[in-house]
Design a protein around this motif. Structure first.
Motif, PDB file in Angstrom:
ATOM      1  N   UNK A  39       0.811  -1.218   0.000  1.00  0.00           N
ATOM      2  CA  UNK A  39       0.000   0.000   0.000  1.00  0.00           C
ATOM      3  C   UNK A  39       0.848   1.274   0.000  1.00  0.00           C
ATOM      4  N   UNK A  40       1.950   1.251  -0.764  1.00  0.00           N
ATOM      5  CA  UNK A  40       2.807   2.435  -0.870  1.00  0.00           C
ATOM      6  C   UNK A  40       3.482   2.466  -2.238  1.00  0.00           C
ATOM      7  N   UNK A  41       3.752   3.696  -2.714  1.00  0.00           N
ATOM      8  CA  UNK A  41       4.568   3.899  -3.903  1.00  0.00           C
ATOM      9  C   UNK A  41       6.006   4.046  -3.429  1.00  0.00           C
ATOM     10  N   UNK A  42       6.923   3.279  -4.029  1.00  0.00           N
ATOM     11  CA  UNK A  42       8.326   3.296  -3.596  1.00  0.00           C
ATOM     12  C   UNK A  42       9.239   3.507  -4.795  1.00  0.00           C
ATOM     13  N   UNK A  43      10.011   4.593  -4.819  1.00  0.00           N
ATOM     14  CA  UNK A  43      10.074   5.654  -3.825  1.00  0.00           C
ATOM     15  C   UNK A  43       8.843   6.559  -3.916  1.00  0.00           C
ATOM     16  N   UNK A  44       8.581   7.263  -2.845  1.00  0.00           N
ATOM     17  CA  UNK A  44       7.430   8.154  -2.782  1.00  0.00           C
ATOM     18  C   UNK A  44       7.605   9.407  -3.614  1.00  0.00           C
ATOM     19  N   UNK A  59       3.485  -4.569  -7.341  1.00  0.00           N
ATOM     20  CA  UNK A  59       3.996  -5.794  -6.739  1.00  0.00           C
ATOM     21  C   UNK A  59       3.234  -6.123  -5.457  1.00  0.00           C
ATOM     22  N   UNK A  60       2.090  -5.475  -5.301  1.00  0.00           N
ATOM     23  CA  UNK A  60       1.232  -5.721  -4.145  1.00  0.00           C
ATOM     24  C   UNK A  60       0.288  -6.876  -4.473  1.00  0.00           C
ATOM     25  N   UNK A  61      -0.366  -7.397  -3.449  1.00  0.00           N
ATOM     26  CA  UNK A  61      -1.310  -8.507  -3.642  1.00  0.00           C
ATOM     27  C   UNK A  61      -2.687  -8.030  -4.089  1.00  0.00           C
ATOM     28  N   UNK A 101      -7.142   3.400  -3.436  1.00  0.00           N
ATOM     29  CA  UNK A 101      -6.690   3.647  -2.061  1.00  0.00           C
ATOM     30  C   UNK A 101      -6.072   5.050  -2.013  1.00  0.00           C
ATOM     31  N   UNK A 102      -6.887   6.108  -1.928  1.00  0.00           N
ATOM     32  CA  UNK A 102      -6.391   7.486  -2.048  1.00  0.00           C
ATOM     33  C   UNK A 102      -5.352   7.897  -1.012  1.00  0.00           C
ATOM     34  N   UNK A 103      -5.207   7.110   0.055  1.00  0.00           N
ATOM     35  CA  UNK A 103      -4.185   7.447   1.037  1.00  0.00           C
ATOM     36  C   UNK A 103      -2.788   7.132   0.508  1.00  0.00           C
ATOM     37  N   UNK A 104      -2.705   6.379  -0.584  1.00  0.00           N
ATOM     38  CA  UNK A 104      -1.433   6.079  -1.230  1.00  0.00           C
ATOM     39  C   UNK A 104      -1.092   7.240  -2.161  1.00  0.00           C
ATOM     40  N   UNK A 105      -0.011   7.950  -1.873  1.00  0.00           N
ATOM     41  CA  UNK A 105       0.355   9.122  -2.667  1.00  0.00           C
ATOM     42  C   UNK A 105       1.833   9.096  -3.019  1.00  0.00           C
TER      43      UNK A 105
END
Length: 111
Positions: A39-44, A59-61, A101-105
């Motif tokens: 639940x994150x973009x890497x790098x942000x 690469x998330x499920x 998932x809008x909390x992922x920025x």
């Protein structure tokens, strides 16, 4: 079916390209990759040159999307191992988020 989705994404996105990075235009900058995981973009945040292709790889499920409001870009839903590519042509800071998932920025800084 996948090709139809990719073509639709290209048409709707305008300056974005949903494509395999190996088939990207060789005259533009090398692609940069943002990984979607846990639940994150890497790098942000990444900094790129104008004309750079940014590849978003899930690469998330769970499925995710990439929405870049300033470019009027919205990716199709990406399942695990799915990718979406957008070209960032003009200098500026482009904030993006996951439409599911809008909390992922994250952000792409073009300079």
């Amino acid at each position: 079916m996948r090709m139809r989705i990719l073509l639709a994404a290209c048409v709707l996105a305008g300056t974005a390209h949903a494509a395999d990075p190996q088939t990207a235009d060789p005259q533009t900058a090398d692609p940069q990759t943002v990984i979607i995981d846990n639940f994150a973009f890497k790098p942000g945040s990444i900094t790129v040159a104008p004309g750079t292709h940014v590849v978003f790889r899930n690469q998330d499920d769970l499925p995710h999307t990439v929405v870049v409001p300033d470019m009027q870009v919205k990716s199709p839903m990406m399942d695990t191992d799915g990718t979406f590519e957008a070209t960032f042509d003009k200098p500026g800071t482009y904030k993006y988020f996951c439409g599911v998932h809008p909390m992922m920025t994250g952000e792409v800084v073009v300079q």
